[in-house]
Design an enzyme around this catalytic site. Structure first.
Site, short mmCIF file in Angstrom:
data_model
loop_
_atom_site.label_atom_id
_atom_site.label_comp_id
_atom_site.label_asym_id
_atom_site.label_seq_id
_atom_site.Cartn_x
_atom_site.Cartn_y
_atom_site.Cartn_z
N ASP A 62 41.87 12.60 12.36
CA ASP A 62 40.68 12.77 11.51
C ASP A 62 40.46 14.24 11.15
O ASP A 62 39.78 14.56 10.16
CB ASP A 62 39.41 12.21 12.18
CG ASP A 62 39.12 12.81 13.56
OD1 ASP A 62 39.86 13.72 14.00
OD2 ASP A 62 38.15 12.36 14.20
N GLU A 63 41.07 15.16 11.91
CA GLU A 63 40.82 16.59 11.68
C GLU A 63 41.41 17.10 10.37
O GLU A 63 41.07 18.19 9.92
CB GLU A 63 41.35 17.41 12.86
CG GLU A 63 40.60 17.10 14.15
CD GLU A 63 40.70 18.21 15.17
OE1 GLU A 63 40.80 19.38 14.78
OE2 GLU A 63 40.65 17.89 16.37
N TYR A 122 46.30 23.43 14.04
CA TYR A 122 46.74 22.08 14.42
C TYR A 122 46.54 21.11 13.26
O TYR A 122 47.47 20.43 12.83
CB TYR A 122 45.98 21.61 15.66
CG TYR A 122 45.99 20.10 15.82
CD1 TYR A 122 47.20 19.42 16.04
CD2 TYR A 122 44.82 19.35 15.74
CE1 TYR A 122 47.22 18.03 16.16
CE2 TYR A 122 44.84 17.98 15.87
CZ TYR A 122 46.04 17.32 16.07
OH TYR A 122 46.07 15.94 16.19
#
Length: 333
Positions: free
Chosen positions: A116-117, A139
């Protein structure tokens, strides 16, 4: 960690399929997570690195692989700020190697496990699969870039890829650098929860068995070329999470006692406030999360009482900020 739950489920529920588990066995891996299936006839463990093209090519040539679930990644956000190059190498280059080899081998389905990031943070807007990618840390940026490579194989070759983006997963088997096992382990050792910044950042937490069901659903029902959000409406701030765990482990409801077990430390360089996701597309395939927070967190706390030392360097994971060796993979002779 999520992959270990998926592997165990596949091995136990699909005895006619050979499940091959490829793992580099990095610092956060533990083969103890696979002990319940390690002797099964339909399970095979291979130690290897997705960043080695010759090895990966040979793997696809020697094993009859029909389906790939690609979980392999560097995932610790805090670490990514200090080791952005390593995250790019493993998450982007490694994915490129794997999807290219899978395409050459005519694999039937390639599932790329994202996060979801990639959407970046939001305080109000709920992200669906068509929302733009606006990652805010190395990331998430590496996962977003890897998604683009995977998607391009669908666009160019109609290679049957599926991308999933899930909320934070928690449960047994998770290396204690992540917030839930870290707080549990600290409290079980009579140490304080280290909270980055204000602690007001909110996260959606999904129990491991629910995410297993989601991946099994995607394997059966997921359409090639599609993206699926695997989300939950259950959301909690990091400060509230600490209080919940203090209440359950230290058996106290006193606000002042709870504050005693909370240690506020410097924030990470960026810390998104929320990742609200719409998972209607997964609901349409018949999946919804089932495990209530109280049940999931209780099982998780119990597991860490017995299994904290499943990793040889688990103590290291409890530091407020990552302690790691410098990355040397790309340096010359």
């Amino acid at each position: 960690f999520s992959a270990s739950h998926v592997v165990v489920s596949l091995v136990k529920n699909y005895p006619n399929y050979l499940i091959i588990n490829l793992d580099k066995l990095d610092y956060c891996a533990s083969l103890k997570n696979l002990e319940t299936v390690s002797e099964k006839e339909n399970y095979k463990f291979i130690q290897g690195d997705i960043c080695e093209p010759d090895f990966i090519k040979q793997l696809f040539e020697t094993e009859k692989i029909d389906i790939v679930l690609h979980f392999a990644a560097q995932t610790h956000v805090d670490l990514s700020f200090w080791h952005a190059l390593e995250f790019t190498y493993v998450n982007v280059y490694g994915t490129n190697v794997l999807v290219a080899a899978a395409h050459e081998a005519n694999v039937e389905k390639f599932v790329y496990v994202s996060t979801d990031e990639v959407y970046g943070g939001s305080t109000d807007e709920e992200f669906d699969e068509s929302s733009p990618k606006r990652p805010t840390n190395p990331y998430a940026s590496s996962k977003a870039a890897a998604e683009c490579f995977v998607q391009s194989y669908w666009e160019r070759y109609q290679f049957p890829v599926v991308i999933t983006r899930s909320s934070n997963v928690y449960g047994p088997h998770q290396y204690p650098e992540k917030v839930i096992p870290k707080f549990i382990s600290l409290l079980q050792q009579n140490r304080k929860c280290c909270i980055h910044g204000s602690g007001l950042q909110r996260r959606n937490f999904l129990y491991a068995t629910d995410v297993v069901e989601a991946f099994l659903t995607v394997l059966k029902e997921g359409k090639p070329g599609e993206i699926y959000n695997i989300g939950t409406n259950f959301e909690m701030s990091i400060a509230q999470l600490a209080k919940e765990l203090i209440h359950l482990i230290k058996k106290t409801s006193s606000e002042s006692e709870m504050e005693h077990w909370m240690d506020y430390v410097k924030d990470r360089p960026t810390n998104d406030l929320r990742y609200p996701m719409n998972s209607q597309k997964m609901h349409n395939l018949g999946w919804r999360p089932k495990v209530p927070w109280k049940e999931g967190i209780k099982k998780t706390i119990e597991w860490y009482k017995e299994n904290f030392h499943n990793w040889k360097n688990s103590e290291k994971a409890l530091e407020p900020f990552p302690v790691t060796e410098p990355f040397a993979q790309l340096s010359g002779p």
